[in-house]
Design a protein around this motif. Structure first.
Motif, PDB file in Angstrom:
ATOM      1  N   LEU A   1      13.068  -3.012  -4.541  1.00  0.00           N
ATOM      2  CA  LEU A   1      12.479  -2.529  -3.305  1.00  0.00           C
ATOM      3  C   LEU A   1      13.552  -2.039  -2.343  1.00  0.00           C
ATOM      4  CD1 LEU A   1       9.831  -5.319  -2.573  1.00  0.00           C
ATOM      5  CD2 LEU A   1       9.499  -3.160  -3.790  1.00  0.00           C
ATOM      6  N   THR A   2      13.215  -1.010  -1.571  1.00  0.00           N
ATOM      7  CA  THR A   2      14.077  -0.518  -0.497  1.00  0.00           C
ATOM      8  C   THR A   2      13.416  -0.836   0.835  1.00  0.00           C
ATOM      9  OG1 THR A   2      13.021   1.656  -0.387  1.00  0.00           O
ATOM     10  CG2 THR A   2      14.794   1.375  -2.009  1.00  0.00           C
ATOM     11  N   ASN A   3      14.037  -0.424   1.938  1.00  0.00           N
ATOM     12  CA  ASN A   3      13.446  -0.697   3.249  1.00  0.00           C
ATOM     13  C   ASN A   3      12.163   0.093   3.462  1.00  0.00           C
ATOM     14  OD1 ASN A   3      14.821   1.788   3.459  1.00  0.00           O
ATOM     15  ND2 ASN A   3      15.071   1.533   5.658  1.00  0.00           N
ATOM     16  N   THR A   4      11.879   1.075   2.613  1.00  0.00           N
ATOM     17  CA  THR A   4      10.615   1.799   2.708  1.00  0.00           C
ATOM     18  C   THR A   4       9.453   0.886   2.359  1.00  0.00           C
ATOM     19  OG1 THR A   4      11.719   3.857   2.065  1.00  0.00           O
ATOM     20  CG2 THR A   4       9.317   3.817   1.888  1.00  0.00           C
ATOM     21  N   GLU A   5       9.660   0.012   1.360  1.00  0.00           N
ATOM     22  CA  GLU A   5       8.602  -0.903   0.937  1.00  0.00           C
ATOM     23  C   GLU A   5       8.710  -2.278   1.598  1.00  0.00           C
ATOM     24  OE1 GLU A   5       9.772   1.983  -2.137  1.00  0.00           O
ATOM     25  OE2 GLU A   5      10.776   0.066  -1.874  1.00  0.00           O
ATOM     26  N   ASP A   6       9.918  -2.670   2.025  1.00  0.00           N
ATOM     27  CA  ASP A   6      10.139  -3.992   2.597  1.00  0.00           C
ATOM     28  C   ASP A   6      10.900  -3.837   3.913  1.00  0.00           C
ATOM     29  OD1 ASP A   6      10.901  -6.557   3.273  1.00  0.00           O
ATOM     30  OD2 ASP A   6      11.423  -7.159   1.240  1.00  0.00           O
TER      31      ASP A   6
ATOM     32  N   ASN B   1       5.539  -6.868   6.660  1.00  0.00           N
ATOM     33  CA  ASN B   1       6.864  -6.267   6.491  1.00  0.00           C
ATOM     34  C   ASN B   1       6.911  -5.271   5.338  1.00  0.00           C
ATOM     35  OD1 ASN B   1       8.329  -7.581   8.575  1.00  0.00           O
ATOM     36  ND2 ASN B   1       8.387  -9.450   7.354  1.00  0.00           N
ATOM     37  N   GLN B   2       5.893  -5.321   4.474  1.00  0.00           N
ATOM     38  CA  GLN B   2       5.861  -4.409   3.329  1.00  0.00           C
ATOM     39  C   GLN B   2       4.855  -3.295   3.559  1.00  0.00           C
ATOM     40  OE1 GLN B   2       6.154  -5.351  -0.762  1.00  0.00           O
ATOM     41  NE2 GLN B   2       6.682  -7.482  -0.402  1.00  0.00           N
ATOM     42  N   THR B   3       5.286  -2.073   3.299  1.00  0.00           N
ATOM     43  CA  THR B   3       4.441  -0.895   3.448  1.00  0.00           C
ATOM     44  C   THR B   3       4.123  -0.337   2.069  1.00  0.00           C
ATOM     45  OG1 THR B   3       5.477  -0.370   5.568  1.00  0.00           O
ATOM     46  CG2 THR B   3       4.277   1.401   4.479  1.00  0.00           C
ATOM     47  N   ALA B   4       2.884   0.039   1.865  1.00  0.00           N
ATOM     48  CA  ALA B   4       2.455   0.513   0.550  1.00  0.00           C
ATOM     49  C   ALA B   4       3.057   1.876   0.225  1.00  0.00           C
ATOM     50  CB  ALA B   4       0.927   0.609   0.490  1.00  0.00           C
ATOM     51  N   VAL B   5       3.588   1.984  -0.973  1.00  0.00           N
ATOM     52  CA  VAL B   5       4.073   3.256  -1.513  1.00  0.00           C
ATOM     53  C   VAL B   5       3.273   3.540  -2.775  1.00  0.00           C
ATOM     54  CG1 VAL B   5       6.025   4.504  -2.483  1.00  0.00           C
ATOM     55  CG2 VAL B   5       6.391   2.920  -0.578  1.00  0.00           C
ATOM     56  N   LEU B   6       2.592   4.670  -2.786  1.00  0.00           N
ATOM     57  CA  LEU B   6       1.738   5.012  -3.915  1.00  0.00           C
ATOM     58  C   LEU B   6       2.500   5.813  -4.962  1.00  0.00           C
ATOM     59  CD1 LEU B   6      -1.542   6.128  -2.088  1.00  0.00           C
ATOM     60  CD2 LEU B   6      -0.935   3.852  -2.928  1.00  0.00           C
ATOM     61  N   SER B   7       2.122   5.618  -6.209  1.00  0.00           N
ATOM     62  CA  SER B   7       2.675   6.413  -7.297  1.00  0.00           C
ATOM     63  C   SER B   7       1.574   6.640  -8.325  1.00  0.00           C
ATOM     64  CB  SER B   7       3.878   5.720  -7.945  1.00  0.00           C
ATOM     65  OG  SER B   7       3.508   4.437  -8.437  1.00  0.00           O
ATOM     66  N   VAL B   8       1.772   7.630  -9.156  1.00  0.00           N
ATOM     67  CA  VAL B   8       0.827   7.927 -10.233  1.00  0.00           C
ATOM     68  C   VAL B   8       1.455   7.461 -11.532  1.00  0.00           C
ATOM     69  CG1 VAL B   8      -0.363   9.754 -11.504  1.00  0.00           C
ATOM     70  CG2 VAL B   8      -0.227   9.852  -9.012  1.00  0.00           C
ATOM     71  N   ILE B   9       0.759   6.588 -12.231  1.00  0.00           N
ATOM     72  CA  ILE B   9       1.301   6.003 -13.457  1.00  0.00           C
ATOM     73  C   ILE B   9       0.350   6.263 -14.624  1.00  0.00           C
ATOM     74  CG2 ILE B   9       2.603   4.263 -12.197  1.00  0.00           C
ATOM     75  CD1 ILE B   9      -0.358   3.073 -14.095  1.00  0.00           C
TER      76      ILE B   9
ATOM     77  N   ILE C   1      -6.263  -0.349  -7.490  1.00  0.00           N
ATOM     78  CA  ILE C   1      -6.374  -1.790  -7.741  1.00  0.00           C
ATOM     79  C   ILE C   1      -6.720  -2.549  -6.461  1.00  0.00           C
ATOM     80  CG2 ILE C   1      -5.130  -3.866  -8.460  1.00  0.00           C
ATOM     81  CD1 ILE C   1      -3.569  -2.139 -10.402  1.00  0.00           C
ATOM     82  N   CYS C   2      -5.917  -2.358  -5.396  1.00  0.00           N
ATOM     83  CA  CYS C   2      -6.151  -3.132  -4.171  1.00  0.00           C
ATOM     84  C   CYS C   2      -6.796  -2.320  -3.059  1.00  0.00           C
ATOM     85  CB  CYS C   2      -4.848  -3.753  -3.675  1.00  0.00           C
ATOM     86  SG  CYS C   2      -3.664  -2.554  -3.009  1.00  0.00           S
ATOM     87  N   GLY C   3      -6.825  -0.995  -3.189  1.00  0.00           N
ATOM     88  CA  GLY C   3      -7.495  -0.157  -2.199  1.00  0.00           C
ATOM     89  C   GLY C   3      -6.660   0.216  -0.996  1.00  0.00           C
ATOM     90  N   ILE C   4      -5.372  -0.159  -0.982  1.00  0.00           N
ATOM     91  CA  ILE C   4      -4.532   0.159   0.175  1.00  0.00           C
ATOM     92  C   ILE C   4      -4.139   1.637   0.152  1.00  0.00           C
ATOM     93  CG2 ILE C   4      -2.264  -0.295  -0.871  1.00  0.00           C
ATOM     94  CD1 ILE C   4      -1.580  -1.815   1.768  1.00  0.00           C
ATOM     95  N   SER C   5      -3.975   2.233   1.338  1.00  0.00           N
ATOM     96  CA  SER C   5      -3.548   3.624   1.451  1.00  0.00           C
ATOM     97  C   SER C   5      -2.029   3.694   1.568  1.00  0.00           C
ATOM     98  CB  SER C   5      -4.187   4.281   2.680  1.00  0.00           C
ATOM     99  OG  SER C   5      -5.589   4.267   2.592  1.00  0.00           O
ATOM    100  N   GLY C   6      -1.472   4.823   1.195  1.00  0.00           N
ATOM    101  CA  GLY C   6      -0.031   4.999   1.303  1.00  0.00           C
ATOM    102  C   GLY C   6       0.432   4.884   2.746  1.00  0.00           C
ATOM    103  N   GLY C   7       1.519   4.130   2.984  1.00  0.00           N
ATOM    104  CA  GLY C   7       2.050   3.943   4.324  1.00  0.00           C
ATOM    105  C   GLY C   7       1.401   2.813   5.094  1.00  0.00           C
ATOM    106  N   GLU C   8       0.341   2.219   4.544  1.00  0.00           N
ATOM    107  CA  GLU C   8      -0.349   1.121   5.224  1.00  0.00           C
ATOM    108  C   GLU C   8       0.374  -0.201   4.943  1.00  0.00           C
ATOM    109  OE1 GLU C   8      -4.851  -0.896   5.233  1.00  0.00           O
ATOM    110  OE2 GLU C   8      -4.430   0.916   4.057  1.00  0.00           O
TER     111      GLU C   8
ATOM    112  N   GLU D   1      -1.560   3.901  -8.194  1.00  0.00           N
ATOM    113  CA  GLU D   1      -1.343   2.486  -7.898  1.00  0.00           C
ATOM    114  C   GLU D   1      -0.248   2.368  -6.853  1.00  0.00           C
ATOM    115  OE1 GLU D   1      -0.435   0.165 -11.320  1.00  0.00           O
ATOM    116  OE2 GLU D   1      -2.338   0.566 -12.324  1.00  0.00           O
ATOM    117  N   CYS D   2      -0.310   1.303  -6.051  1.00  0.00           N
ATOM    118  CA  CYS D   2       0.810   1.019  -5.158  1.00  0.00           C
ATOM    119  C   CYS D   2       1.878   0.283  -5.959  1.00  0.00           C
ATOM    120  CB  CYS D   2       0.359   0.198  -3.950  1.00  0.00           C
ATOM    121  SG  CYS D   2      -0.100  -1.524  -4.306  1.00  0.00           S
TER     122      CYS D   2
END
Length: 229
Positions: free
Chosen positions: A63-68, A132-140, A118-125, A158-159
């Motif tokens: 994780l980077t400061n973008t996610e944490d 302290n953690q912000t959701a980062v979305l990716s396509v897997i 999976i969890c329904g969170i939006s990107g950046g939420e 998925e986040c």
């Protein structure tokens, strides 16, 4: 199996593999590290940090400061090791597939409403249980068993947190279909309407709860007091 030492001069391995061993043997899961530590561990090697980032393609979680938000711009957190890339057989078996194109990513995220499936969170939420953690979305790519037992690898949004916590098991559309068939016909018709609208219907009670949760904390306390009285 004894791991080779990350700094063994006789080890015939690239920076990504040595970096994986360095993370396991020097940093440790759950601990943080910096780019300066990478430069010190791998002096004279251009883009060593990029080679270590490549481990994410093999299920390694960093994780980077973008996610944490507790991390600085220089810090990363080594959360979990993935595929044992120092093992040639394991590395070949987990070789990353062709990258998903930007056009494909945008189409899949748009289809999934820019939310984690999976969890329904939006990107950046921010996560409700960890602000302290912000959701980062990716396509897997996810292996999926379809009704009728056919198997396909499909793209899904998925986040990073949900993806890192996944056990890699296939999505089972066949099992979901069997669960739905256990419902009575009225419930099946209602579920089908939700599927066609691509959103779940809500009851007045659920709508009242959602409205309550959107109020500021002090307003929620006043509302509770009014109801108790």
């Amino acid at each position: 199996m004894k791991l080779p030492a990350w700094d063994d001069r006789d080890l015939k391995a690239g920076t990504m593999i040595r970096g994986a061993l360095w993370l396991v043997q020097v940093i440790g899961e759950g601990q943080t590290f910096t780019k300066e530590q990478i430069r010190s561990a791998f002096p004279g090697i251009a883009q060593a940090d990029r080679r270590i980032r490549d481990l994410r393609d093999y299920g390694w979680v960093m994780l980077t400061n973008t996610e944490d938000a507790t991390l600085t711009a220089e810090d990363q957190r080594f959360v979990r090791a993935g595929v044992a890339v120092w093992d040639p057989a394991a590395r070949r078996a987990a070789m990353p597939q062709k990258a998903v194109s930007n056009k494909e990513k945008q189409a899949v995220m748009r289809r999934d409403h820019f939310m984690c499936t999976i969890c329904g969170i939006s990107g950046g939420e921010s996560y409700h249980d960890d602000s302290n953690q912000t959701a980062v979305l990716s396509v897997i790519r996810r292996k999926t068993i379809l009704p009728g037992s056919a198997e396909q690898v499909l793209l899904v949004t998925e986040c990073k947190r949900c993806h890192s916590g996944s056990d890699g098991a296939a999505a089972r559309a066949d099992e979901v279909l069997e669960e739905i068939r256990q419902l009575d016909m009225g419930e099946q018709r209602r579920l089908l309407r939700w599927m066609e609208r691509d959103r779940r219907g809500t009851t007045p009670l659920e709508r009242a709860w959602n409205s309550y949760r959107r109020l500021p904390a002090d307003a929620r306390e006043d509302l509770r007091s009014a109801l108790r009285n």
